[in-house]
Design a protein around this motif. Sequence first.
Motif, PDB file in Angstrom:
ATOM      1  N   ALA A 110      78.072  28.868  12.178  1.00 50.22           N
ATOM      2  CA  ALA A 110      77.315  27.688  12.575  1.00 50.22           C
ATOM      3  C   ALA A 110      75.841  28.078  12.484  1.00 50.22           C
ATOM      4  O   ALA A 110      75.484  29.212  12.802  1.00 50.22           O
ATOM      5  CB  ALA A 110      77.667  27.293  14.003  1.00 50.22           C
ATOM      6  N   ALA A 111      75.014  27.153  12.037  1.00 49.59           N
ATOM      7  CA  ALA A 111      73.605  27.497  11.837  1.00 49.59           C
ATOM      8  C   ALA A 111      72.711  26.300  12.104  1.00 49.59           C
ATOM      9  O   ALA A 111      73.157  25.147  12.068  1.00 49.59           O
ATOM     10  CB  ALA A 111      73.391  28.001  10.412  1.00 49.59           C
ATOM     11  N   GLY A 112      71.439  26.616  12.360  1.00 49.53           N
ATOM     12  CA  GLY A 112      70.430  25.584  12.519  1.00 49.53           C
ATOM     13  C   GLY A 112      69.703  25.398  11.200  1.00 49.53           C
ATOM     14  O   GLY A 112      69.363  26.377  10.527  1.00 49.53           O
ATOM     15  N   PHE A 186      68.440  30.908  21.618  1.00 43.15           N
ATOM     16  CA  PHE A 186      68.009  30.221  20.405  1.00 43.15           C
ATOM     17  C   PHE A 186      66.551  30.597  20.126  1.00 43.15           C
ATOM     18  O   PHE A 186      65.879  31.204  20.972  1.00 43.15           O
ATOM     19  CB  PHE A 186      68.159  28.703  20.578  1.00 43.15           C
ATOM     20  N   GLU A 187      66.079  30.215  18.957  1.00 45.60           N
ATOM     21  CA  GLU A 187      64.719  30.562  18.544  1.00 45.60           C
ATOM     22  C   GLU A 187      63.702  29.673  19.264  1.00 45.60           C
ATOM     23  O   GLU A 187      64.033  28.596  19.749  1.00 45.60           O
ATOM     24  CB  GLU A 187      64.555  30.374  17.024  1.00 45.60           C
ATOM     25  N   GLY A 204      70.594  31.661  12.071  1.00 41.60           N
ATOM     26  CA  GLY A 204      71.814  31.865  12.845  1.00 41.60           C
ATOM     27  C   GLY A 204      71.876  33.274  13.397  1.00 41.60           C
ATOM     28  O   GLY A 204      70.970  34.085  13.177  1.00 41.60           O
ATOM     29  N   MET A 205      72.968  33.547  14.105  1.00 45.04           N
ATOM     30  CA  MET A 205      73.085  34.798  14.870  1.00 45.04           C
ATOM     31  C   MET A 205      74.228  35.693  14.393  1.00 45.04           C
ATOM     32  O   MET A 205      74.691  36.559  15.144  1.00 45.04           O
ATOM     33  CB  MET A 205      73.301  34.476  16.352  1.00 45.04           C
ATOM     34  N   THR A 228      74.769  22.740  12.448  1.00 50.28           N
ATOM     35  CA  THR A 228      75.114  22.058  13.704  1.00 50.28           C
ATOM     36  C   THR A 228      73.902  21.421  14.374  1.00 50.28           C
ATOM     37  O   THR A 228      74.048  20.665  15.331  1.00 50.28           O
ATOM     38  CB  THR A 228      75.766  23.043  14.695  1.00 50.28           C
ATOM     39  N   ASN A 229      72.715  21.754  13.879  1.00 50.56           N
ATOM     40  CA  ASN A 229      71.482  21.234  14.507  1.00 50.56           C
ATOM     41  C   ASN A 229      70.297  21.547  13.599  1.00 50.56           C
ATOM     42  O   ASN A 229      70.433  22.333  12.651  1.00 50.56           O
ATOM     43  CB  ASN A 229      71.260  21.910  15.871  1.00 50.56           C
TER      44      ASN A 229
HETATM   45  N1  HPA Z   1      69.840  29.029  15.832  1.00 51.90           N
HETATM   46  C1  HPA Z   1      70.618  30.146  15.834  1.00 51.90           C
HETATM   47  N2  HPA Z   1      71.932  30.087  15.772  1.00 51.90           N
HETATM   48  C2  HPA Z   1      72.513  28.895  15.675  1.00 51.90           C
HETATM   49  C3  HPA Z   1      71.770  27.704  15.660  1.00 51.90           C
HETATM   50  C4  HPA Z   1      70.359  27.791  15.732  1.00 51.90           C
HETATM   51  O1  HPA Z   1      69.621  26.790  15.731  1.00 51.90           O
HETATM   52  N3  HPA Z   1      72.662  26.689  15.561  1.00 51.90           N
HETATM   53  C5  HPA Z   1      73.900  27.253  15.522  1.00 51.90           C
HETATM   54  N4  HPA Z   1      73.829  28.589  15.578  1.00 51.90           N
END
Ligand code: HPA
Length: 269
Positions: A110-112, A186-187, A204-205, A228-229
């Motif tokens: 999952a990533a932003g 989060f960042e 992402g992480m 996801t965002n």
């Molecule tokens: N930042 C880091 N990791 C994430 C994010 C994000 O915005 N969304 C989902 N995993």
Amino acid sequence: MSTKNAAEIILEAAGDTPPTFGMVLGSGLGALADAVEDAKHIPYADLPGFPKPTVQGHEGQLVLGRLGGVSIAMMQGRAHYYEAGKADAMKGPIRSLQAAGCKSLLLTNAAGSLVKGAGPGSLMLITDHINFAGTSPLIGEAAPTRFVDLIDAYSPDYRAQLHESARQQGVTLNEGVYMWFSGPNFETPAEIRAAKILGADAVGMSTVPEVILARHLGLKVAALSIITNYGAGLDDMPLSHAQTMEKAALAAQDFKKLAIAFFEGQAND
Ligand code: HPA
């Protein structure tokens, strides 16, 4: 207590169809495990060197079986650097998958997103990464193999095949550069602005240490981000793990279609 190692346990459970493709499912994507045919489940607790998942949405089991005709070993749940400060937290599982016969690895996360128009529910194929966590899972490995070349770490072959599968399935597949932040926070908005200037398309992480470990072993790698965002400060949504889980579900159907079509292509190769 068994004295068998994880690869031996995996091979024994797999019987006459040992896995050739490893997979790691990211947050909110566990449902893909339901699509695995003739599935056998092995809890990580039974696999020496596998993680004890601490993140909600990560099941903590290995699913063996077939997807699109390919014998796979699907990790439902991963270990993250931020859990215990170990960049090589996924070394045990990735080594075990390779020792059990996997030649390739499909990673998901999952990533932003940092790209307008590529918002929650969209898919991004990772073309390259920026390691912003300032560490490597290969610290302490022996020379000279630790000096791993990361050019084309994300297999150009698999990238082309995933785009082709997406086209066939009518799934929109963006592509871009993933930047690894350590997490678990989060960042900040300032970090997101910096990430964009540095050339990232998503943040992402996870995933990056797994790619490095896999390339060290010579595995062929592909990786997909489920957006996801938007990155912090790019819209007015607060960030939370609950939101990550909820929005990952938006892309789950597209992701499933894409993954199955991709594996069908591999089976017919
Ligand atoms: N930042 C880091 N990791 C994430 C994010 C994000 O915005 N969304 C989902 N995993």
